[in-house]
Each structure stands twice: as C-alpha cells, then as structure tokens.
Enzyme design. Structure first.
Site, PDB file in Angstrom:
ATOM      1  N   LYS A  66      37.622   2.316   0.351  1.00  0.00           N
ATOM      2  CA  LYS A  66      38.282   3.583  -0.002  1.00  0.00           C
ATOM      3  C   LYS A  66      37.726   4.783   0.752  1.00  0.00           C
ATOM      4  O   LYS A  66      38.445   5.739   1.031  1.00  0.00           O
ATOM      5  CB  LYS A  66      38.150   3.839  -1.512  1.00  0.00           C
ATOM      6  N   ARG A 152      23.790   7.861 -16.214  1.00  0.00           N
ATOM      7  CA  ARG A 152      22.426   7.322 -16.290  1.00  0.00           C
ATOM      8  C   ARG A 152      21.523   8.087 -15.332  1.00  0.00           C
ATOM      9  O   ARG A 152      20.447   8.541 -15.698  1.00  0.00           O
ATOM     10  CB  ARG A 152      22.488   5.822 -15.943  1.00  0.00           C
TER      11      ARG A 152
HETATM   12  P1  ATR Z   1      32.600   2.879  -9.239  1.00  0.00           P
HETATM   13  O1  ATR Z   1      33.255   3.101  -7.908  1.00  0.00           O
HETATM   14  O2  ATR Z   1      33.167   1.742 -10.040  1.00  0.00           O
HETATM   15  O3  ATR Z   1      32.515   4.148 -10.038  1.00  0.00           O
HETATM   16  P2  ATR Z   1      29.864   3.220  -8.475  1.00  0.00           P
HETATM   17  O4  ATR Z   1      30.269   4.341  -7.601  1.00  0.00           O
HETATM   18  O5  ATR Z   1      28.888   2.214  -7.993  1.00  0.00           O
HETATM   19  O6  ATR Z   1      31.135   2.366  -8.911  1.00  0.00           O
HETATM   20  O7  ATR Z   1      29.334   3.841  -9.860  1.00  0.00           O
HETATM   21  C1  ATR Z   1      28.949   3.059 -10.946  1.00  0.00           C
HETATM   22  C2  ATR Z   1      28.689   3.972 -12.134  1.00  0.00           C
HETATM   23  O8  ATR Z   1      28.389   3.167 -13.285  1.00  0.00           O
HETATM   24  C3  ATR Z   1      27.511   4.904 -11.943  1.00  0.00           C
HETATM   25  O9  ATR Z   1      27.776   6.107 -12.636  1.00  0.00           O
HETATM   26  C4  ATR Z   1      26.371   4.120 -12.596  1.00  0.00           C
HETATM   27  O10 ATR Z   1      25.286   4.904 -13.037  1.00  0.00           O
HETATM   28  P3  ATR Z   1      24.119   5.308 -11.994  1.00  0.00           P
HETATM   29  O11 ATR Z   1      24.672   6.413 -11.146  1.00  0.00           O
HETATM   30  O12 ATR Z   1      22.994   5.743 -12.853  1.00  0.00           O
HETATM   31  O13 ATR Z   1      23.812   4.055 -11.206  1.00  0.00           O
HETATM   32  C5  ATR Z   1      27.088   3.557 -13.790  1.00  0.00           C
HETATM   33  N1  ATR Z   1      26.459   2.363 -14.400  1.00  0.00           N
HETATM   34  C6  ATR Z   1      26.438   1.107 -13.910  1.00  0.00           C
HETATM   35  N2  ATR Z   1      25.800   0.280 -14.764  1.00  0.00           N
HETATM   36  C7  ATR Z   1      25.404   1.024 -15.834  1.00  0.00           C
HETATM   37  C8  ATR Z   1      24.727   0.758 -17.053  1.00  0.00           C
HETATM   38  N3  ATR Z   1      24.305  -0.477 -17.356  1.00  0.00           N
HETATM   39  N4  ATR Z   1      24.523   1.770 -17.922  1.00  0.00           N
HETATM   40  C9  ATR Z   1      24.938   3.026 -17.620  1.00  0.00           C
HETATM   41  N5  ATR Z   1      25.597   3.346 -16.490  1.00  0.00           N
HETATM   42  C10 ATR Z   1      25.836   2.370 -15.595  1.00  0.00           C
END
Ligand code: ATR
Length: 273
Positions: A66, A152
């Site tokens: 993307k 997070r």
């Molecule tokens: P996407 O394109 O699906 O949004 P991404 O850009 O990798 O994927 O973002 C994943 C999001 O899920 C992030 O906000 C991540 O938090 P961090 O920025 O702290 O990494 C969040 N996320 C993933 N696993 C998590 C968990 N177990 N608990 C809380 N937040 C989580």
C-alpha cells in the site's frame, strides 16, 4: 469489459474477487477481477505490466504494497496523502493514475449501516498503525465530540494526532486510558492484536455495556476483542466484514460510477466464512 485485480502477498485467499463479481452482477456489468501475487522486487514491474492492457481500468492493493504504490501513482487523494497508503488505483481517461484509500469510507459506511452515530460521540480508536491512519480523516469529518487514539506505543499515537491537529482529537498510550473515568460511545479495535488472538488492554472505567464495540478484524468465530466485549455484557458488537465490503464498494464506485448495495454481499460472505 473492464479488467481489475488485487495485488498482495499473500493474496490467494482474498475475498475481493468474489465481492467485486457480486457487485458487477448487481450493476449488470461484465468484469474480470482476479488476484495477483507479487514480491517486493517485482511489484512495480507487475503493476506496470497489468496496466499495459487497455482493458485494465483499476486495481486494489493490499498488504504489504500500500505504501509502495502510493509513490507510484501520479496523483494522491487527500485521504491517501494523509494515510501515506493507497488501496485503490484508478486509471484515468488521460492515462494517468489516481491513488485513493477507501478504508475510511468503508468503515464510515458500515457504521452508518449499523446505525452507529459518529457525530457528537466519544470514540476510542485502539491502535495507531496503518489501519488506524487510513480511517482517521473520514472519522473526523463526521465531527465526533472526542476521538482518542490509544496505542501500546504512545509515541505513535501522538505522531498520528499531530497530523490532524484539532481540539477533539488526541493521541495517548494505552496505559493512559486509566486516567479517563468516562465511558466511550464507540470503541474501535484497529490493532493487529486480534490476528494473534491477543487483546489490547483497556480499563473498565472507559467501557459501558451500552457502548458499541467494533473490531476491524473478522473471522468465522467472534474475534477475541468481541468475545471480551460480550463477557463484559456489551450487547452491540460488530466485526469488520462490513467494512471490508464497504471499502470494496467504494472502489467499485470509483471505477464504474455504480454504488453497489452492500447488504446482500455481506450476507453472502458471512454465510461462506
Ligand atoms: P496495520 O496496518 O494492520 O495497522 P501495523 O501498522 O503493523 O498494522 O500496526 C499494528 C497496530 O496494532 C499497532 O498500533 C500496534 O501497536 P504498536 O504500535 O505498539 O506496535 C498494535 N498492536 C499489535 N499487537 C498488539 C497487542 N498485542 N496489543 C496492543 N496493540 C497491539
């Protein structure tokens, strides 16, 4: 006949071809829509090659391309510019390419379908990754009284909030939610936690059983986020299947000018999960 495809990696299980063929049936159009697997290295040559076909009118692009495609198109929509990502490419009459992102419209349309009000509501958006970024502008355009992005990693939420500075939009760390003592009307999970069967931690003080819980993920069983909400006695829980169909409907509209009826398509997809 218009030719379309969706690029991704992995892509074999994409529901986009089925969705767009159902839309085309509604519209009385004959289209070809398939999946195209690409690697980081061959994505741009494969995309360029696809558009050499004069029947190729547009494509969808999903993870992990993307951002790459956003740099390739000639013009970006305002939403795509903010998201730094494109999920829909439209080939224009003059042969140039417009990049748009329809995820925000997909979510907004699904919330509307579900009678969930955004205007004047208190909204908590969990996560500050690509999924959150893609819907922010569309959500804020509906004028919520408060939109808090809680993540997070606090810094990422703050960075997101700084992109669209306005009084009703704040970015905080998940841990800071403890300081909020008033429940939200709508809590949206945009984190990828559901995919790993995990939950973003949210304190009871921000949850009301009358709230709407919306998970952008979906599956054949309720996601862990939805199971969690149900355990807390929350009645109104929804998964992201409607958003998936909604974002596809917006792409289809951009390509063909026809606005599909999403309800029968969502029902059909749900029964096949
Ligand atoms: P996407 O394109 O699906 O949004 P991404 O850009 O990798 O994927 O973002 C994943 C999001 O899920 C992030 O906000 C991540 O938090 P961090 O920025 O702290 O990494 C969040 N996320 C993933 N696993 C998590 C968990 N177990 N608990 C809380 N937040 C989580």
């Amino acid at each position: 006949m218009g030719r379309y495809t969706v690029f991704g990696n992995p892509i074999a299980h994409s529901k986009s071809p089925s969705i767009h063929h159902l839309f085309a049936e509604q519209a009385g159009l004959t289209i070809e829509y398939d999946c195209t697997f690409a690697t980081k290295e061959n994505f741009i040559p494969t995309l360029t090659d696809f558009f050499l076909d004069e029947n190729a009118k547009g494509c969808n692009v999903t993870s992990p391309f993307k951002e790459q495609v956003a740099k390739w198109v000639n013009v970006l929509s305002a939403n795509a510019k903010l998201a730094g990502a494109v999920n829909t490419v439209i080939k224009k009459e003059d042969g140039t390419f417009l990049g748009d992102t329809t995820d925000g419209q997909g979510l907004v349309q699904d919330l509307h379908r579900l009678n969930i009000q955004v205007k004047d509501s208190r909204i908590l958006l969990l996560g500050a990754g690509g999924a959150a970024r893609g819907v922010l502008q569309s959500m804020l355009a509906l004028d919520p009284s408060l939109l808090i992005v809680a993540n997070r990693t606090e810094e990422k939420a703050q960075n997101l909030a700084s992109l669209l500075p306005q009084d009703n939009f704040i970015g905080i760390g998940l841990k800071q939610l403890n300081t909020i003592q008033r429940p939200f009307d709508l809590i949206i999970n945009s984190t990828s936690a559901s995919l790993a069967g995990e939950l973003p931690c949210i304190p009871d003080s921000v949850i009301s059983s009358c709230a709407n819980f919306y998970d952008m993920s979906y599956g054949d069983k309720p996601t862990v986020f939805i199971q969690y909400a149900k355990k807390l006695g929350v009645f109104n829980t929804f998964d992201g299947l409607g958003m998936l169909v909604g974002q596809a409907a917006e792409s289809f509209y951009l390509w063909t000018g026809y606005r599909p009826d999403v309800a029968p398509v969502i029902r059909k997809l749900r029964s096949s999960l």
